[in-house]
Write an enzyme that holds these catalytic residues in place. Structure first.
Site, short mmCIF file in Angstrom:
data_model
loop_
_atom_site.label_atom_id
_atom_site.label_comp_id
_atom_site.label_asym_id
_atom_site.label_seq_id
_atom_site.Cartn_x
_atom_site.Cartn_y
_atom_site.Cartn_z
N HIS A 1 49.41 44.57 34.95
CA HIS A 1 48.20 45.38 34.78
C HIS A 1 47.88 45.50 33.29
O HIS A 1 48.78 45.77 32.48
CB HIS A 1 48.42 46.81 35.29
CG HIS A 1 48.68 46.92 36.76
ND1 HIS A 1 47.71 47.25 37.67
CD2 HIS A 1 49.82 46.77 37.48
CE1 HIS A 1 48.24 47.30 38.89
NE2 HIS A 1 49.52 47.01 38.79
N HIS B 1 52.28 40.58 39.29
CA HIS B 1 51.10 40.76 38.45
C HIS B 1 51.37 41.76 37.33
O HIS B 1 52.19 42.67 37.49
CB HIS B 1 49.89 41.22 39.27
CG HIS B 1 50.15 42.40 40.13
ND1 HIS B 1 50.80 42.31 41.34
CD2 HIS B 1 49.89 43.72 39.95
CE1 HIS B 1 50.92 43.50 41.88
NE2 HIS B 1 50.38 44.39 41.04
P1 AMP Z 1 50.51 47.17 42.37
O1 AMP Z 1 50.47 48.46 43.09
O2 AMP Z 1 51.19 47.18 41.04
O3 AMP Z 1 51.06 46.10 43.31
O4 AMP Z 1 49.01 46.80 42.03
C1 AMP Z 1 48.16 46.13 42.87
C2 AMP Z 1 46.79 46.28 42.28
O5 AMP Z 1 45.94 45.36 42.93
C3 AMP Z 1 46.19 47.66 42.47
O6 AMP Z 1 45.86 48.19 41.19
C4 AMP Z 1 44.96 47.42 43.33
O7 AMP Z 1 43.88 48.23 42.95
C5 AMP Z 1 44.67 45.96 43.06
N1 AMP Z 1 43.99 45.22 44.12
C6 AMP Z 1 44.20 45.28 45.45
N2 AMP Z 1 43.40 44.40 46.09
C7 AMP Z 1 42.70 43.74 45.13
C8 AMP Z 1 41.71 42.72 45.14
N3 AMP Z 1 41.27 42.18 46.27
N4 AMP Z 1 41.20 42.28 43.96
C9 AMP Z 1 41.63 42.84 42.80
N5 AMP Z 1 42.54 43.82 42.72
C10 AMP Z 1 43.07 44.27 43.86
#
Ligand code: AMP
Length: 140
Positions: free
Chosen positions: A104, A102
């Site tokens: 950001h 993903h």
């Molecule tokens: P990363 O640490 O780069 O893998 O980012 C994962 C992101 O996903 C974090 O910013 C979390 O806040 C976000 N996240 C976790 N669960 C969900 C969810 N159910 N819906 C949307 N975002 C999420």
């Protein structure tokens, strides 16, 4: 590490978990981060399994970049953000916490620090309103 089909973004893609969607096309989906580091924090994911950058089909990278650019422009307008940070983490050592690739998209303003990463769940009514603001900009 093998791709885990039960990670939360895989569940969102299968419709087994909810999300505040802002945009989708054939290959990508974009929705609000539920633990935003700034108001308007949005994510873009591929609609197929890929754990991280190294797992991504190189032919797909342009589709991810295109959606990231489209959504980032809408987020910038929706939140009147002077700056937009694009971040992408690969592996636990880099801070990755969800193991489905993903990008950001995070609005930034000078002098305003980011909230801690993936720490505090936002109010869902507010996230819904933020998604509507971004969608309105995408529709223009
Ligand atoms: P990363 O640490 O780069 O893998 O980012 C994962 C992101 O996903 C974090 O910013 C979390 O806040 C976000 N996240 C976790 N669960 C969900 C969810 N159910 N819906 C949307 N975002 C999420």
């Amino acid at each position: 590490m093998a791709y885990d089909p039960n990670n939360i973004f895989a569940k969102i893609l299968r419709g087994e978990a909810p999300c505040f969607k802002v945009y989708e096309d054939e290959m990508t989906l974009s929705f609000m981060d539920v633990m935003p580091q700034a108001e308007g924090h949005t994510l873009v994911i591929p609609k197929f399994p890929a754990e991280n950058l190294f797992d991504l089909d190189p032919d797909f990278v342009a589709a991810q970049a295109k959606t990231t650019k489209i959504v980032a422009a809408a987020v910038k307008r929706a939140f009147d953000a002077p700056g937009i940070m694009i971040a992408q983490l690969n592996g636990p050592a880099a801070g990755q916490t969800v193991f489905h690739f993903h990008t950001h998209i995070i609005p930034r303003s000078a002098g305003i620090d980011l909230a801690l990463h993936a720490r505090k769940l936002a109010d869902f009514d507010l996230l819904k309103k933020h998604a509507e603001r971004i969608k309105a900009e995408l529709a223009d």
